[in-house]
Write a protein that holds these residues in place. Structure first.
Motif, short mmCIF file in Angstrom:
data_model
loop_
_atom_site.label_atom_id
_atom_site.label_comp_id
_atom_site.label_asym_id
_atom_site.label_seq_id
_atom_site.Cartn_x
_atom_site.Cartn_y
_atom_site.Cartn_z
N LEU A 368 0.90 -1.15 -0.15
CA LEU A 368 -0.04 -0.13 0.03
C LEU A 368 1.02 1.31 -0.05
CD1 LEU A 368 -2.72 1.27 0.12
CD2 LEU A 368 -2.65 1.18 2.52
N GLU A 369 0.89 1.93 -1.06
CA GLU A 369 1.71 3.04 -1.27
C GLU A 369 0.88 4.41 -1.10
OE1 GLU A 369 3.40 2.68 -5.04
OE2 GLU A 369 4.06 0.74 -4.63
N SER A 370 1.27 5.27 -0.20
CA SER A 370 0.40 6.34 0.01
C SER A 370 1.32 7.63 -0.39
CB SER A 370 0.07 6.65 1.45
OG SER A 370 -0.29 7.64 1.80
N LEU A 371 0.76 8.51 -0.92
CA LEU A 371 1.61 9.63 -1.34
C LEU A 371 0.38 10.90 -1.29
CD1 LEU A 371 4.15 11.21 -2.63
CD2 LEU A 371 3.11 11.06 -4.62
N LEU A 372 1.11 12.03 -0.39
CA LEU A 372 0.26 13.37 -0.38
C LEU A 372 0.98 14.37 -0.97
CD1 LEU A 372 -2.44 14.47 0.91
CD2 LEU A 372 -0.94 14.67 2.97
N SER A 373 0.45 14.78 -2.11
CA SER A 373 1.15 15.85 -2.69
C SER A 373 0.46 16.54 -3.79
CB SER A 373 2.37 15.14 -3.77
OG SER A 373 2.98 16.08 -4.46
N ASP A 374 0.67 17.67 -3.95
CA ASP A 374 -0.13 18.65 -4.86
C ASP A 374 -1.59 18.91 -4.69
OD1 ASP A 374 2.07 19.67 -6.05
OD2 ASP A 374 2.31 18.09 -7.40
N GLY A 375 -2.09 18.79 -3.79
CA GLY A 375 -3.54 18.68 -3.15
C GLY A 375 -4.09 17.58 -3.30
N VAL A 376 -3.53 16.31 -3.60
CA VAL A 376 -4.12 15.09 -3.86
C VAL A 376 -3.63 13.94 -2.77
CG1 VAL A 376 -4.62 13.16 -5.53
CG2 VAL A 376 -4.54 15.51 -6.13
N TRP A 377 -4.06 13.11 -2.26
CA TRP A 377 -3.84 12.15 -1.42
C TRP A 377 -4.02 10.99 -2.30
CZ3 TRP A 377 -6.52 9.24 3.26
CH2 TRP A 377 -5.55 8.24 3.78
N ARG A 378 -2.88 10.29 -2.75
CA ARG A 378 -3.13 9.06 -3.72
C ARG A 378 -2.52 7.82 -3.16
NH1 ARG A 378 -0.16 11.38 -7.28
NH2 ARG A 378 -1.64 12.28 -8.28
N LEU A 379 -3.58 6.83 -2.87
CA LEU A 379 -3.29 5.50 -2.50
C LEU A 379 -3.31 4.35 -3.40
CD1 LEU A 379 -5.77 6.15 0.37
CD2 LEU A 379 -3.61 5.52 0.90
N SER A 380 -2.18 3.78 -3.47
CA SER A 380 -2.33 2.76 -4.39
C SER A 380 -2.00 1.48 -3.87
CB SER A 380 -1.11 3.27 -5.35
OG SER A 380 -0.55 2.19 -6.17
#
Ligand code: ADP
Ligand code: MG
Length: 461
Positions: A368-380
Motif C-alpha cells: 500500500l503506497e500512500s503519497l500526499l502531494s499537490d492537493g491530492v492524497w493518492r493511495l495505491s
C-alpha cells in the motif's frame, strides 16, 4: 461530411459564390451589348456628320470635290473611324486612308455587324444609304474587348475573394446556428444516473431547437421519476427483507443452542446461519448503494494526518495478511492533512485488501503506497495476483460483477468495488484499476482531494 457545421459552410460558400458568378456573367453580357450598341450610335453620328459635310447637293458634285469633302470630315477622326463608300456598280468611290487599301466586307442583309478586316482587326460596322451610294462606317472593337478583359479580371479576383469571405461567414454562421445544439449535446452528455436532476437550458424564443430541448427535458423528467421509483423500491425491498431475515436468524441460533441436535443437523443449521449472514451482508450492501444513489448518505469528514490513519489500518491489515500467509507492506510520503471519513475510507481499503488477499499466492506481497502531494492524497494498492485486462479493470467496479466466482472467496457478492467507488465519489475522489508493473498483479489507485497538501517531489504512484 459528418459535421452539419461543415455542410452549412460548404453549402453557403457554394451558393453565394455561384450567385455572384451568375450575376457577373449576366453583367458581362449586358455590358458587351451596351458597348456595342454605343459603337453603333457613334457610327451613326459619324455618318450624319459625313452627310452634313457633303451637303444636300452631293449628287451634283464632281468626284474630286466629294472626295475632298469626305476626307475633310473623316481625317480628323481617322484613328476612330473607317469609312468605305461605294457606288451602285460596286466600284469603290471613297475609302479612308486608315483602311490601307482594304475594303470593309459587306454582309448581305445586315446593317450592323462585327467583322474581321485583314491587318486592321475586328470592326463594328454600320451600313447606311446615301443614294446612290452605300456608306459603311466602322469602329475598332479592340477597346471594347480590352474593357471586357479588364472586367473579367476584376470578376475572377472578386470571385476568389467572395469564396474566401463566404467560407468564413458560413463557418461563423454554422457556429452560431449550432451553438444551442452543442449546449444540448454537452448537457445530455453530462446527465447520468447520479445527476438526473440536471436539465438542458431552454431559450426564451420558441424555435425548433428550444422545442427539442423542452422535449428532451420532459424525457429526463420521466427518466428521473422512474429512477427514483427503482431506487425507492430497492431501498424498501432491502429494508423489508431485513426484519424476516433477523427473525429466521434468531430462530436458527435458538435451535443451535437449545435443542438436542445431532452433529449433522448442527452442521446444516450452521450452514444456514452462514448463508443468512451472507444474505444479510448483501442486503446491507444493496441498501447502502441505493441510499448512495439517492444521495441519502452523508460522510463525516475529519481533518487528520494520513500517517495516523494508515498506522491504525496497517495493524489490522498486517494481521489479516499474515492469516493468509501474505506480507503486507505500507509506506507513506508527503506532508499535510486530509479531510476524510475514517470509517468509510477504512471500509474501502479493507475491501481492496480482501480482494487482493483472494488473488495473492501464499508468500506474496501486498503493497500500500500512500503519497500526499499537490492537493491530492493518492493511495495505491498493488497485489501479487494474476492481474486483469484493461476491459476487466473497468468492469470490476460494476455491481454484481465477479470475474472469478469460483475463486478463493466464495462469499463475495460482487458489490465491494461498486460500494468502494461510491464512497470515493462521496469524497469527490476517483478510484480506478490498472495493470501494475511487469510481474505484479493489479494496481488499484484511489485519489482523494487534500486541500492543504504540500507539493512533494517525485509523484510516482
Ligand atoms: N486484486 C484483484 N485481482 C484480480 N481480480 C480482482 C481483484 N480485485 C477484484 N477483482 C475482481 O473483481 C470482482 C469484483 O470485486 P468486488 O466488487 O470486491 O466483489 P467481490 O469481492 O465480492 O467478488 C471480483 O470478483 C474479482 O473477480
Ligand atoms: Mg470484494
Amino acid at each position: 461530411m459528418k459535421s452539419i457545421g461543415a455542410r452549412i459552410t460548404v453549402f453557403y460558400a457554394i451558393t453565394t459564390t455561384a450567385i455572384l458568378a451568375c450575376l457577373f456573367v449576366a453583367g458581362h453580357y449586358l455590358l458587351e451589348s451596351y458597348l456595342i450598341h454605343q459603337l453603333d450610335e457613334i457610327n451613326e453620328a459619324q455618318f450624319k456628320h459625313l452627310k452634313a459635310t457633303l451637303g444636300p447637293d452631293y449628287r451634283t458634285l464632281t468626284p474630286s470635290t466629294v472626295d475632298d469633302r469626305i476626307r475633310e470630315a473623316t481625317e480628323s477622326a481617322s484613328s476612330l473611324f473607317y469609312v468605305d463608300m461605294h457606288g451602285p456598280m460596286t466600284n469603290r468611290f471613297f475609302k479612308s486612308h486608315n483602311l490601307q487599301g482594304h475594303s470593309i466586307p459587306d454582309l448581305v442583309g445586315q446593317h450592323t455587324y462585327s467583322i474581321d478586316v485583314d491587318r486592321i482587326g475586328e470592326l463594328r460596322v454600320s451600313e447606311f444609304l446615301l443614294p446612290p451610294f452605300e456608306v459603311m462606317v466602322g469602329t475598332p472593337l479592340a477597346p471594347v474587348y480590352d474593357l471586357l478583359a479588364g472586367y473579367r479580371k476584376v470578376f475572377f479576383g472578386l470571385l476568389a475573394a467572395m469564396l474566401v469571405a463566404s467560407i468564413v461567414i458560413g463557418y461563423v454562421l454554422s457556429k452560431l446556428i449550432l451553438r444551442p445544439v452543442r449546449v444540448i449535446q454537452a448537457t445530455a452528455n453530462r446527465i447520468r444516473s447520479d445527476n438526473l436532476n440536471e436539465r438542458i437550458p431552454v431559450a426564451e424564443v420558441k424555435d425548433e431547437i428550444s422545442q427539442l430541448a423542452r422535449l428532451l427535458n420532459q424525457m429526463f423528467d420521466r427518466l428521473e421519476t422512474s429512477f427514483d421509483e427503482i431506487r425507492r423500491f430497492s431501498a424498501d425491498a432491502s429494508h423489508e427483507l431485513k426484519t424476516p431475515l433477523s427473525l429466521v436468524r434468531l430462530h436458527a441460533e435458538r435451535l443451535m443452542i437449545n435443542s438436542d441436535l445431532d452433529a449433522s443437523q448442527k452442521e446444516s443449521v450452521q450452514v444456514q446461519l452462514e448463508e443468512l449472514a451472507r444474505v444479510g451482508q448483501i442486503i446491507d450492501e444493496l441498501l447502502f448503494l441505493s441510499r448512495a444513489d439517492a444521495r441519502a448518505i452523508t460522510i463525516d469528514l475529519v481533518e487528520q494526518r494520513p500517517e495516523a490513519f494508515l498506522h491504525g489500518f496497517e495493524q489490522d491489515a498486517r494481521v489479516l495478511a499474515e492469516h493468509h500467509g501474505v506480507k503486507f507492506v505500507c509506506d507513506h510520503r508527503g506532508e499535510g492533512t486530509v479531510a476524510v471519513d475514517n470509517k468509510r475510507i477504512r471500509q474501502v481499503l479493507l475491501n481492496l485488501l480482501v480482494n487482493a488477499l483472494n488473488v495473492s499466492p501464499p508468500g506474496g506481497v501486498i503493497n500500500l503506497e500512500s503519497l500526499l502531494s499537490d492537493g491530492v492524497w493518492r493511495l495505491s494498492l498493488v497485489d501479487d495476483g494474476p492481474g486483469l485486462t484493461p476491459e476487466q479493470c473497468e468492469q470490476i467496479f460494476e455491481r454484481f460483477v465477479r470475474l472469478n466466482p469460483a475463486g478463493k472467496d466464495p462469499h463475495g457478492s460482487g458489490l465491494g468495488l461498486a460500494i468502494s467507488r461510491s464512497i470515493v465519489k462521496l469524497h469527490k475522489g476517483d478510484i480506478r484499476a490498472t495493470s501494475s508493473d511487469v510481474g505484479r498483479g493489479l494496481r488499484i489507485v484511489i485519489e482523494l482531494p487534500a486541500g492543504n497538501a504540500i507539493a512533494w517531489p517525485a509523484a510516482t504512484i
